[in-house]
Every structure is written in C-alpha cells, then in structure tokens.
Design a protein around this motif. Structure first.
Motif, PDB file in Angstrom:
ATOM      1  N   ALA A 140      22.536  16.160  42.623  1.00 31.84           N
ATOM      2  CA  ALA A 140      23.882  16.573  42.895  1.00 31.84           C
ATOM      3  C   ALA A 140      23.786  17.286  44.284  1.00 31.84           C
ATOM      4  CB  ALA A 140      24.471  17.578  41.869  1.00 31.84           C
ATOM      5  N   ASP A 141      24.979  17.557  44.873  1.00 32.75           N
ATOM      6  CA  ASP A 141      25.166  18.059  46.363  1.00 32.75           C
ATOM      7  C   ASP A 141      25.456  19.483  45.897  1.00 32.75           C
ATOM      8  OD1 ASP A 141      26.070  19.208  48.452  1.00 32.75           O
ATOM      9  OD2 ASP A 141      27.313  17.704  49.294  1.00 32.75           O
ATOM     10  N   MET A 142      24.637  20.556  46.252  1.00 29.90           N
ATOM     11  CA  MET A 142      24.722  22.093  45.913  1.00 29.90           C
ATOM     12  C   MET A 142      26.184  22.519  46.330  1.00 29.90           C
ATOM     13  SD  MET A 142      22.178  24.214  48.545  1.00 29.90           S
ATOM     14  CE  MET A 142      20.735  23.109  48.109  1.00 29.90           C
ATOM     15  N   ALA A 143      26.674  21.989  47.575  1.00 29.00           N
ATOM     16  CA  ALA A 143      27.751  22.537  48.099  1.00 29.00           C
ATOM     17  C   ALA A 143      29.117  22.273  47.242  1.00 29.00           C
ATOM     18  CB  ALA A 143      27.758  22.046  49.542  1.00 29.00           C
ATOM     19  N   THR A 144      28.861  21.208  46.486  1.00 25.43           N
ATOM     20  CA  THR A 144      30.046  20.829  45.567  1.00 25.43           C
ATOM     21  C   THR A 144      29.850  20.941  43.887  1.00 25.43           C
ATOM     22  OG1 THR A 144      29.387  18.614  45.779  1.00 25.43           O
ATOM     23  CG2 THR A 144      30.788  19.149  47.396  1.00 25.43           C
ATOM     24  N   TRP A 145      28.728  21.137  43.714  1.00 26.23           N
ATOM     25  CA  TRP A 145      28.271  21.178  42.425  1.00 26.23           C
ATOM     26  C   TRP A 145      28.737  22.357  41.876  1.00 26.23           C
ATOM     27  CZ3 TRP A 145      24.314  24.524  39.677  1.00 26.23           C
ATOM     28  CH2 TRP A 145      24.119  24.112  38.552  1.00 26.23           C
ATOM     29  N   GLU A 146      29.319  22.279  40.446  1.00 24.07           N
ATOM     30  CA  GLU A 146      29.751  23.411  39.678  1.00 24.07           C
ATOM     31  C   GLU A 146      29.121  23.639  38.598  1.00 24.07           C
ATOM     32  OE1 GLU A 146      31.858  25.564  41.014  1.00 24.07           O
ATOM     33  OE2 GLU A 146      32.561  24.551  42.422  1.00 24.07           O
ATOM     34  N   HIS A 147      28.897  24.894  37.771  1.00 21.79           N
ATOM     35  CA  HIS A 147      28.350  25.297  36.484  1.00 21.79           C
ATOM     36  C   HIS A 147      28.993  26.410  36.054  1.00 21.79           C
ATOM     37  CE1 HIS A 147      24.896  24.425  34.154  1.00 21.79           C
ATOM     38  NE2 HIS A 147      24.755  25.756  34.083  1.00 21.79           N
ATOM     39  N   ALA A 148      28.749  26.688  34.665  1.00 22.69           N
ATOM     40  CA  ALA A 148      29.357  27.966  34.093  1.00 22.69           C
ATOM     41  C   ALA A 148      29.030  29.248  34.581  1.00 22.69           C
ATOM     42  CB  ALA A 148      28.954  27.552  32.581  1.00 22.69           C
ATOM     43  N   PRO A 149      29.800  30.130  34.432  1.00 22.24           N
ATOM     44  CA  PRO A 149      29.498  31.407  34.945  1.00 22.24           C
ATOM     45  C   PRO A 149      28.385  31.942  34.151  1.00 22.24           C
ATOM     46  CG  PRO A 149      31.933  31.213  34.958  1.00 22.24           C
ATOM     47  CD  PRO A 149      31.180  29.938  34.085  1.00 22.24           C
ATOM     48  N   ALA A 150      27.822  32.837  34.893  1.00 27.99           N
ATOM     49  CA  ALA A 150      26.685  33.656  34.220  1.00 27.99           C
ATOM     50  C   ALA A 150      25.702  32.997  33.260  1.00 27.99           C
ATOM     51  CB  ALA A 150      27.338  34.768  32.965  1.00 27.99           C
ATOM     52  N   SER A 151      25.250  32.020  33.880  1.00 28.82           N
ATOM     53  CA  SER A 151      24.356  31.090  33.090  1.00 28.82           C
ATOM     54  C   SER A 151      23.024  31.306  33.571  1.00 28.82           C
ATOM     55  CB  SER A 151      24.774  29.528  33.673  1.00 28.82           C
ATOM     56  OG  SER A 151      25.908  29.146  33.286  1.00 28.82           O
ATOM     57  N   PHE A 152      22.647  31.915  34.822  1.00 28.92           N
ATOM     58  CA  PHE A 152      21.011  32.162  35.255  1.00 28.92           C
ATOM     59  C   PHE A 152      20.706  33.478  35.100  1.00 28.92           C
ATOM     60  CE2 PHE A 152      22.780  27.989  36.499  1.00 28.92           C
ATOM     61  CZ  PHE A 152      21.862  27.039  36.023  1.00 28.92           C
ATOM     62  N   ASP A 153      19.602  33.761  35.093  1.00 28.17           N
ATOM     63  CA  ASP A 153      18.876  35.085  35.384  1.00 28.17           C
ATOM     64  C   ASP A 153      18.397  34.946  36.599  1.00 28.17           C
ATOM     65  OD1 ASP A 153      18.979  36.052  32.535  1.00 28.17           O
ATOM     66  OD2 ASP A 153      17.805  34.295  32.007  1.00 28.17           O
ATOM     67  N   TRP A 209      27.133  32.161  39.283  1.00 28.72           N
ATOM     68  CA  TRP A 209      26.175  31.570  38.142  1.00 28.72           C
ATOM     69  C   TRP A 209      25.343  32.689  37.659  1.00 28.72           C
ATOM     70  CZ3 TRP A 209      25.124  27.428  42.448  1.00 28.72           C
ATOM     71  CH2 TRP A 209      26.311  26.485  42.515  1.00 28.72           C
ATOM     72  N   LEU A 210      25.111  33.631  38.379  1.00 29.39           N
ATOM     73  CA  LEU A 210      24.106  34.605  37.939  1.00 29.39           C
ATOM     74  C   LEU A 210      24.669  35.407  37.075  1.00 29.39           C
ATOM     75  CD1 LEU A 210      22.288  35.654  41.178  1.00 29.39           C
ATOM     76  CD2 LEU A 210      21.170  34.525  39.166  1.00 29.39           C
ATOM     77  N   ARG A 211      23.877  35.935  36.032  1.00 29.68           N
ATOM     78  CA  ARG A 211      24.207  37.029  35.156  1.00 29.68           C
ATOM     79  C   ARG A 211      23.996  38.342  35.850  1.00 29.68           C
ATOM     80  NH1 ARG A 211      20.540  34.081  30.599  1.00 29.68           N
ATOM     81  NH2 ARG A 211      22.023  32.755  29.644  1.00 29.68           N
ATOM     82  N   PRO A 212      24.904  39.167  35.405  1.00 29.95           N
ATOM     83  CA  PRO A 212      24.836  40.596  36.029  1.00 29.95           C
ATOM     84  C   PRO A 212      23.225  41.122  36.374  1.00 29.95           C
ATOM     85  CG  PRO A 212      26.608  40.755  34.661  1.00 29.95           C
ATOM     86  CD  PRO A 212      25.953  39.353  34.335  1.00 29.95           C
ATOM     87  N   GLY A 213      22.863  41.350  37.345  1.00 30.90           N
ATOM     88  CA  GLY A 213      21.573  41.953  37.309  1.00 30.90           C
ATOM     89  C   GLY A 213      20.526  40.885  37.746  1.00 30.90           C
ATOM     90  N   GLY A 214      21.051  39.466  37.736  1.00 25.48           N
ATOM     91  CA  GLY A 214      20.199  38.352  38.159  1.00 25.48           C
ATOM     92  C   GLY A 214      19.706  38.418  39.501  1.00 25.48           C
ATOM     93  N   ILE A 233      26.785  31.105  43.716  1.00 25.66           N
ATOM     94  CA  ILE A 233      25.512  31.913  43.047  1.00 25.66           C
ATOM     95  C   ILE A 233      25.508  33.150  42.573  1.00 25.66           C
ATOM     96  CG2 ILE A 233      23.302  32.583  43.719  1.00 25.66           C
ATOM     97  CD1 ILE A 233      23.013  30.491  45.818  1.00 25.66           C
ATOM     98  N   ARG A 234      26.364  33.970  42.972  1.00 28.26           N
ATOM     99  CA  ARG A 234      26.848  35.149  42.298  1.00 28.26           C
ATOM    100  C   ARG A 234      27.722  34.960  41.014  1.00 28.26           C
ATOM    101  NH1 ARG A 234      27.438  38.050  39.237  1.00 28.26           N
ATOM    102  NH2 ARG A 234      28.230  40.171  39.138  1.00 28.26           N
TER     103      ARG A 234
END
Length: 217
Positions: free
Chosen positions: A109-122, A148-153, A145-146
């Motif tokens: 995927a193209d990272m500039a257009t890719w989407e993902h669920a919030p708070a999915s990654f550490d 996608w990241l969990r708080p504190g990620g 990126i913020r």
C-alpha cells in the motif's frame, strides 16, 4: 514553496514504487546487506530495533512503514516476538518480504493514502522510507501515525537533516527524495502530538539523516 498538487505528489510516490520494483534486489540482498556502492549501513537497523525493543512489552504490535524486503529491520522485529505488520508501496519488495520474513504480516500500500484503525499499534518504525514521500504527505502522515498509535506508543524514524529534494539516478532508475530540515521535523512531530524524546544525526557519506524517537501524548 507552495505545496504540490495531489496529482503531482501521487506521481512522485508512484516513481518511488516503480523504482523499488526495479531495484529491489540491487538495493538489498536477501541477507539484508546493502549494495556495496552505497554508504548505507543496514546493520544499524538491528541496533535501533534492539533499543526500541527495551521500551516495549512482549507481543507488542509494531508497524514498519516502508518495510522494503523486510530485511533486516522487520525480520529483527519479528525475532523479538513482536506482532509486526510491514507496509510498502512496492509489490516486488512485499513479495520478497513475505518469503524472507514469514514471522510477520505484510501489506502492499501507499503509506500516504493507507488507513488503519486508531490506537492499533504500540510502536511505528520507518527507516529511510518517509524521505521518499513528498513533504506535505510526510507532515500529514505524522498526524495519522499519532492516531494509529496507542497513548504512550513510540515512533522511531529516519527523517531528513537538511532541506533537500530531487530526482536522481539510483541503481539505474529514477528515484525521488524529499527532506525537510531537522528543526522542521521536530516541530511537525510536536504539532501532531508526538513528543520528540531524542534525535541523533546519522551520517551517510558527505551528508546524513536524523534518527528520532517520539512518543504519543
């Protein structure tokens, strides 16, 4: 300088995609070594991953943005027993990554257009990939990126050190780069809710890049 149009930025990202489709094996061997004609030191990636690993819990979810062929960074993350997703714009790179790093999941995927669920990654890592993305898209990515990241990620990324942009020959094909300067990146990260914890100059030949670790507020 005015922001490039959506179409121009998309064409530049597509140039990168086509370039890495062509030079994947010239750029990185199956063992993860760099081409002898470059000043890059991919052995640094493993040390960076090891440093990040000390901050993460076992089985942490990690996104590798611009993972390439998966070696050595994604492979090292998988060896640390993290739940890793590698993302890259190049179909050839992703095909190789799936073969070389069976312990991780991969998506083209193209990272500039890719989407993902919030708070999915550490954690999110990105080594020498953001600098192939047009600056406006890079700035937008920090906000995503913020999200996608969990708080504190954590975000651990290579970005530019000095302002530069251009298209140059790279292993026989055209390649696009876009760098802001270090101070601009630190400001963009802060604005996006990613607090820089430290940054380091990473020399490469006569120039260099910035390695930055930031934490989601």
């Amino acid at each position: 300088m005015a922001d490039a149009s959506d179409d121009v930025r998309a064409s530049r990202r597509d140039l990168v995609r086509r370039g890495y489709d062509l030079i994947s094996r010239a750029y990185r061997s199956d063992e993860g070594t760099a081409n002898a004609g470059t000043d890059e030191h991919p052995d640094h990636y493993e040390r960076w991953v090891d440093d990040l690993a000390q901050l993460l819990a076992p089985r942490a979810k990690v996104l590798d943005l611009g993972c390439g062929a998966g070696v050595p960074a994604t492979k090292r993350l998988a060896e640390k027993n993290f739940d890793v997703l590698g993302l890259d714009i190049s179909a050839v790179q992703i095909e190789r990554a799936r073969q070389l790093v069976p312990g991780a999941a991969f998506e083209q995927a193209d990272m500039a257009t890719w989407e993902h669920a919030p708070a999915s990654f550490d954690a999110v890592v990105s080594f020498y990939a953001l600098i192939h993305v047009p600056l406006q898209d890079q700035r937008n990515l920090f906000t995503k990126i913020r999200r996608w990241l969990r708080p504190g990620g954590y975000l651990l990324a290579i970005v530019g050190f000095e302002r530069w942009t251009g298209v140059e020959d790279y292993f026989g094909t055209a390649m696009f780069w876009d760098h802001a300067d270090r101070e601009t990146y630190l400001a963009w990260l802060t604005e996006a809710g990613l607090a820089p914890l430290w940054d380091r100059f990473v020399p490469e030949g006569n120039v260099g890049h910035t390695l930055v670790l930031a934490q989601a507020n």
